[in-house]
Design an enzyme around this catalytic site. Structure first.
Site, PDB file in Angstrom:
ATOM      1  CG  ASP A 214      40.246 -17.045 -98.065  1.00  0.00           C
ATOM      2  OD1 ASP A 214      39.689 -16.220 -98.799  1.00  0.00           O
ATOM      3  OD2 ASP A 214      40.295 -16.938 -96.826  1.00  0.00           O
TER       4      ASP A 214
ATOM      5  CG  ASP B 241      37.669 -20.151 -97.167  1.00  0.00           C
ATOM      6  OD1 ASP B 241      37.389 -19.477 -98.172  1.00  0.00           O
ATOM      7  OD2 ASP B 241      38.419 -19.753 -96.261  1.00  0.00           O
TER       8      ASP B 241
END
Length: 734
Positions: free
Chosen positions: A424, A627
């Site tokens: 990320d 996530d």
């Protein structure tokens, strides 16, 4: 669904990998037990069970029946003190054994013709066996009768055979003279085997203690006592006596014993053991403080919120202990071998004896006996049992000391196979907080305009306002009392004083005030846009005063982390829900070739599935709820320590400091640990594959060489010590 409890409990009385397997299988067979794992190196049982179906005392009773002691009451004793006492006792036994073994060897090899030499050797050997090695016979017999023979059984059996055979030869010498041979005396073998085995166990115990040093270091971070305030009086109490809500006094320089909220006073606290940040953190009433951190300056009181295992430090310690107690997939083969190892060795020893008798007849009895005893002595399963857990203990402990928490051995073993990292952006490679990175002023920065901007952002609730306030903290601006203040949703804020009508916001607000943007400012804005920066406009009526660039900046170590990963053959992919331009700019700055922006949580999961479909071993690094799906899908999931609880719950690896450099560091540590495990297992297997045939007499037909049981016992002791020492090398690897 039934509740499942998990406990990590000390087991006493285990002497080899076979013992650990016996305890583990005993507990696994109990109704209500979901999982059970015994770490021979640490002497701990990790058990998960349903309280509705069984209890800790039932588990304790089953372990007791198997011949071992399970400590279920945390207040029943100090495991460290018990371990120290065991080590001191072992040290005395080893010293005593060698004090008797040295004269025994001298008589047996140099002064065997002295009067009463055989009697002296018998007494010395018997003293070693009964005074120093009595535990081998008591434990070995007990476990053999229960159908769980272990290393003690092998030692007891081999030394008893050597002693009894020597006793027979000493009292019936004519048995050998009738066959044209002298008396066959092996008292020294029986005594020296005990001495060598004790020495090996002592060295092994010492090495295992060093292997567990990381856990002890974590445990020592938390003080044993606290200064509690009650009814206006101070009293020093054990932290076990504290309860939530108690007020605890903390003086300058003291370690904080519990988690809590600062109640009265103020100070700065060194939290480097948790965060890795070297600078102390200022604390005011209402701020959280953590057990194990250090009070640097002022005295204060705290209101207790967490004690013992309920503290952050306690949870970290528990997680590391569980990880060290878990078993790597490669350990399954070792466990299967260990279960049948001792019975197999006894059968090999009997076959060895039978073959010698078959080939050489009655005259070969001494050789047959020597070979069988050597097989029993040299084939100890300890090296196999220690190969994996000692390396895991050192590896997990070293990782924890470097602020890397690895959930279990499965994660550690898989981490070394990773060839692709999906990461990320926000909070992982970038700071996760907006910061002012540039500004362009169209007029002189008059102090009145700085005051107005500072006041406007103080009253604004927008996330970018905090970044501008932080940027202006040293500008000398002060707060004004405006005549009028207005927050315009989705645009910005407007503030009116006697002389000015100022506004701060986005391009829409600037257009609303018909602010003119000069060409130079326009070019600057275009450059910022290409970099993915957000622009904040500041003006007075139609006059544009300044434009300010705000961005989520890349972390200091992100570039170095990506470079190290690429040098190690790991392909890096950047996935983010942010805008394309911002993602491309960060990827370009860090040298990441694969980037995809504007993705949703499901898109991240599908992206990882696609990589796995083409044979990639994928690790995912992230810090947010968005996530969690991708983290769950990845082969190894890595959560940044300052992320959400959801991300950290899902993740196999948690980086406590959110430093990107910890990602390649964790992978390197995994590779080093797994390499050591493989080395340990290789040498443990090779030792037995070579040692057993040598002990059985494989070299005798060609070279006339037969392994002396004393040499076999020394080799057996060396193998265990070598495996543990090899694991300890990990401490000094970079």
């Amino acid at each position: 669904m039934d509740k499942i409890d998990t406990h990590i409990l000390p087991v006493e009385g285990m002497n080899c990998a076979g013992c650990a397997n016996t305890v583990e299988n005993t507990v696994k067979r109990l109704a209500g037990v979901e999982t059970a794992s015994v770490n021979f190196a640490s002497g701990l049982l990790t058990v998960s069970y349903r309280p509705s179906a069984t209890t800790l005392h039932n588990i304790q009773a089953a372990v007791q029946k198997a011949g071992y002691t399970l400590i279920v009451d945390p207040d029943a004793g100090d495991k460290e003190e018990t371990d120290r006492q065991h080590y001191r006792r072992l040290k005395r036994q080893t010293a005593g054994a060698w004090l008797l073994a040295i004269p025994l060897l001298l008589i047996g090899m140099v002064f065997m013709h002295l009067p009463y030499a055989h009697m002296a050797m018998m007494l010395l050997s018997l003293a070693i066996m009964l005074l120093c090695g009595h535990s081998f016979y008591a434990n070995g017999l007990r476990h053999a009768l229960r159908g769980n023979p272990n290393m003690d059984t092998l030692v007891a059996l081999s030394t008893s055979i050597a002693f009894l055979f020597s006793l027979f030869s000493a009292f019936y010498p004519h048995f050998w003279s009738e066959r044209g041979a002298g008396p066959q005396i092996y008292y020294e073998s029986a005594g020296v085997i005990i001495a060598f085995v004790l020495l090996g166990k002592l060295l092994e115990e010492r090495a295992r203690t060093h292997a567990a040093s990381a856990i002890r270091s974590l445990m020592e971070l938390q003080p044993k006592t606290a200064c509690r305030l009650r009814d206006g009086r101070e009293e020093t109490v054990s932290i076990k006596a504290l309860v939530a809500g108690d007020i605890v006094q903390i003086r300058p320089g003291e370690k904080i014993p519990v988690d809590g909220l600062l109640h009265t006073g103020a100070s700065s606290v060194d939290e480097s053991m948790l965060s890795g940040e070297p600078l102390p953190v200022d604390k005011q009433p209402g701020d959280k403080v953590w057990a194990g951190t250090i009070n640097c300056q002022g005295a204060f009181t705290l209101r207790t919120t967490g004690i013992g295992e309920a503290t952050i430090l306690g949870q970290i310690l528990r997680m590391v202990q569980q990880a060290q107690g878990s078993k790597a997939p490669v350990q399954r083969l070792v466990d299967k071998i260990s279960r049948v190892f001792v019975p197999t060795v006894v059968i090999i020893a009997l076959i060895t004896f039978a073959l010698w008798m078959l080939i050489g007849g009655a005259s070969s009895i001494p050789y047959a006996l020597l070979a069988a005893v050597s097989v029993l002595v040299i084939a100890c399963p300890c090296a196999l049992g220690l190969a994996t857990p000692t390396a895991l203990m050192v590896g997990m402990g070293k990782a924890a000391a470097q602020h890397i928490l690895i959930k279990d051995a499965y994660a550690l073993e898989n981490l070394c196979r990773i060839d692709t990292l999906v990461t990320d952006k926000t909070g992982t490679l970038t700071e996760g907080l907006p910061q002012v990175v540039d500004s362009y002023w169209l007029s002189e920065t008059q102090i009145c305009y700085l005051d107005i901007l500072y006041t406007a952002e103080m009253k604004s609730g927008h996330p970018l306002a905090g970044a501008i306030l932080h940027w202006m903290k040293d500008a000398g601006a002060s707060v004004l009392e405006p005549e009028h203040f207005e927050s315009i949703t989705g645009q910005g804020v407007c503030l009116t004083t006697k002389e000015h009508t100022c506004w701060v916001g986005n391009r829409t607000l600037a257009d609303k005030f018909q602010a003119h943007i000069p060409d130079k400012a326009g070019k600057q804005l275009q450059q910022w846009q290409e970099c993915g920066y957000s622009a904040v406009y500041y003006g007075d009526g139609p006059a544009l005063l300044a434009v300010i660039a705000v961005a989520d900046v890349v972390k200091t170590n992100s570039h170095a982390a990506i470079e190290i990963l690429k040098q190690n053959g790991i392909e890096v992919h950047l996935l983010t829900g942010d805008a394309e331009q911002s993602a491309r700019h960060v990827a370009s700055a860090l040298g990441i070739n694969y980037v995809k922006a504007g993705v949703l949580p499901q898109d991240k999961e599908n992206y990882i599935k696609a990589l796995q479909a083409v044979g990639k071993k994928v690790a995912m690094a992230g810090d947010g709820i968005n996530d969690s799906q991708a983290l769950a899908q990845a082969d190894v999931s890595i959560a940044m320590g300052k992320g959400t609880d959801v991300a950290m719950d899902v993740a196999m690896v948690t980086l406590m400091t959110s430093d990107p450099l910890l990602i390649p560091q964790a992978i390197r540590l995994s590779r080093q640990t797994v390499r050591l495990i493989r080395q340990n297992l290789f040498w443990a297997f090779i030792f037995n594959l070579i040692g057993i045939p040598l002990a059985a007499g494989a070299l005798y037909p060609a070279f006339g060489l037969l392994l002396n049981p004393m040499i076999a016992s020394a080799a057996m002791a060396f193998s265990s010590v070598a495996v543990v020492t090899n694991s300890l090398r990990l401490k000094f690897m970079h």
